[in-house]
Design an enzyme around this catalytic site. Structure first.
Site, PDB file in Angstrom:
ATOM      1  N   HIS A 128       5.143  -1.352  14.379  1.00  7.95           N
ATOM      2  CA  HIS A 128       6.335  -0.871  15.077  1.00  7.95           C
ATOM      3  C   HIS A 128       5.997  -0.781  16.564  1.00  7.95           C
ATOM      4  CE1 HIS A 128       4.588   3.093  15.795  1.00  7.95           C
ATOM      5  NE2 HIS A 128       4.259   3.153  14.508  1.00  7.95           N
ATOM      6  N   SER A 150      -0.070   4.106  11.084  1.00  3.84           N
ATOM      7  CA  SER A 150       0.781   2.946  11.330  1.00  3.84           C
ATOM      8  C   SER A 150      -0.075   1.718  11.575  1.00  3.84           C
ATOM      9  CB  SER A 150       1.668   3.196  12.550  1.00  3.84           C
ATOM     10  OG  SER A 150       2.574   4.240  12.312  1.00  3.84           O
ATOM     11  N   ASP A 193      -2.872   7.837  -4.725  1.00  4.69           N
ATOM     12  CA  ASP A 193      -4.303   8.112  -4.718  1.00  4.69           C
ATOM     13  C   ASP A 193      -4.559   9.613  -4.585  1.00  4.69           C
ATOM     14  OD1 ASP A 193      -7.087   8.362  -3.355  1.00  4.69           O
ATOM     15  OD2 ASP A 193      -7.014   6.297  -4.084  1.00  4.69           O
TER      16      ASP A 193
END
Length: 404
Positions: free
Chosen positions: A229, A366, A351
């Site tokens: 992004h 990210s 997890d």
């Protein structure tokens, strides 16, 4: 007699209404399917075109069409997609190419960026001999505006802006700015503060720094991609217009666990001021540029968008030091055509270790690679603020296209 005719016509009306209802539902369903299909599809030579998540979508077999599975490398052609090979839906562009192989990283990196122009992040009234004033507000400037020129002089920094205001003094000057991608101008008359300096009454930012996760390095082209992004200003949310930037080594020294309403974050520290790469693009699909050194990671083929499916997967991310680890996730939803290519994937962390330590996905992850069936399928982009166990991802195909 009339009563019998009315009774006979009633089933016909019901049948007609039912048929109309069915047609409307069918039209809406077909419209939705059409909107989900991508405009461009990439394939390997000899690969059959199929959508794992939409097996009912077939190539329309008709006169004049080409069997894309037999096309030569780098060949592109129009392909008619259909519902079950019968009902035509959409014409897409199919591109037959070699499957890219990249080095998958998952390592943290530091980001230093300098903007093209100065971003307005706050307003502050000026104390003058005649009372309080705010020339920037009076000129109609707004938070998030990029000041790119004062008079005839380009603005690259806060220092440039201040210097031009001193030259102008108390005279009106033309300010050129960008707002939502549109360039505009306004007249501004600086006010003289009690310290004798001429001011506009606004705070601006000309640089940014942060931490992200490296998704891939394509050593054949010498390029990297990360974040998934754009880098945006923390105060205004505006994407930073890149003038120059670089990446530097970074070490994760801790993290804040995410919880509902608070996404948490990785805490990184620049471990060296030495530049290891140059940022050349800051766009909707991530941060991209050239590298100056070799990076650690595993070579892995990418998955084309139509090959990605719901089910078990892994993310590769670093929550301590500089060494990434693999964590189990579930791809819950796949959207071939997402707005701005931001929400192609919905990922849920399964997890136990990652959930215990970070609560799931946190800021700073990210760009973390998403791996499925031995292929790089995408990267983590956002965390769901109200549920940090889940996050969105972008197809790696979209990141590679943006990098080029």
């Amino acid at each position: 007699m009339n009563h019998k005719k009315m009774n006979a016509s009633r089933p016909l009306r019901i049948l007609g209404m039912t048929a109309c209802y069915v047609l409307v539902v069918l039209a809406v369903a077909l419209g939705w399917v059409y909107s989900q299909l991508p405009d461009v599809i990439f394939l390997e030579q000899g690969q059959t075109l199929s959508f794992v998540q939409m097996p009912y979508i077939k190539v329309q077999k008709s006169k004049g069409t080409q069997d894309v599975s037999r096309a030569a490398p780098t060949h592109s052609s129009n392909t008619q997609l259909s519902l079950g090979g019968i009902l035509p839906l959409k014409t897409v562009r199919t591109v037959v190419t070699d499957r890219p192989v990249v080095r998958v990283c998952g390592t943290p990196f530091g980001i230093k960026m300098f903007s093209e122009g100065a971003l307005v992040v706050a307003f502050s009234d000026i104390e003058t001999e005649h009372g309080r004033a705010n020339p920037a507000k009076e000129a109609g400037l707004k938070l998030g505006d990029w000041i790119i020129q004062i008079g005839q002089e380009p603005i690259h920094s806060n220092r440039d802006l201040s210097a031009e205001l001193q030259k102008v003094g108390g005279l009106a000057v033309t300010v050129t700015y960008q707002r939502d991608g549109v360039t505009g101008t306004t007249q501004l008359i600086p006010a003289q503060g009690t310290d004798g300096r001429w001011k506009a009454g606004m705070w601006v930012r000309d640089s940014s720094a942060g931490v992200g996760t490296m998704t891939f390095v394509d050593e054949n082209q010498g390029i990297f991609g990360g974040l998934g992004h754009p880098i945006s200003d923390s105060d205004t949310g505006e994407n930073i217009a890149l003038r120059s930037g670089e990446i530097v080594p970074c070490t994760i020294i801790g993290y804040e666990k995410g919880k509902v309403g608070d996404p948490g974050e990785l805490k990184g520290q620049f471990s060296s001021g030495l530049s290891i790469g140059t940022i050349q693009k800051n766009n909707a699909s991530g941060v991209f540029g050239t590298v100056r050194r070799a990076f650690e990671g595993t070579y892995m083929p990418i998955a084309f968008a139509q090959e990605v499916k719901t089910g078990p997967a892994e993310i590769l991310t670093t929550i301590d030091g500089t060494t990434p680890a693999r964590y189990q996730v579930e791809i819950e939803h796949v959207q071939y055509k997402a707005e701005g290519d931001k929400h192609n994937l919905l990922v849920s962390v399964t997890d136990a270790e990652l959930l215990e330590k970070t609560g799931g996905i946190v800021q700073g992850m990210s760009g973390s690679p998403i791996i499925q069936d031995g292929k790089l399928v995408g990267a983590v982009t956002h965390v769901l603020v109200n549920d940090p166990t889940k996050g969105y991802g972008i197809f790696i195909e979209n990141m590679l296209n943006a990098a080029e």
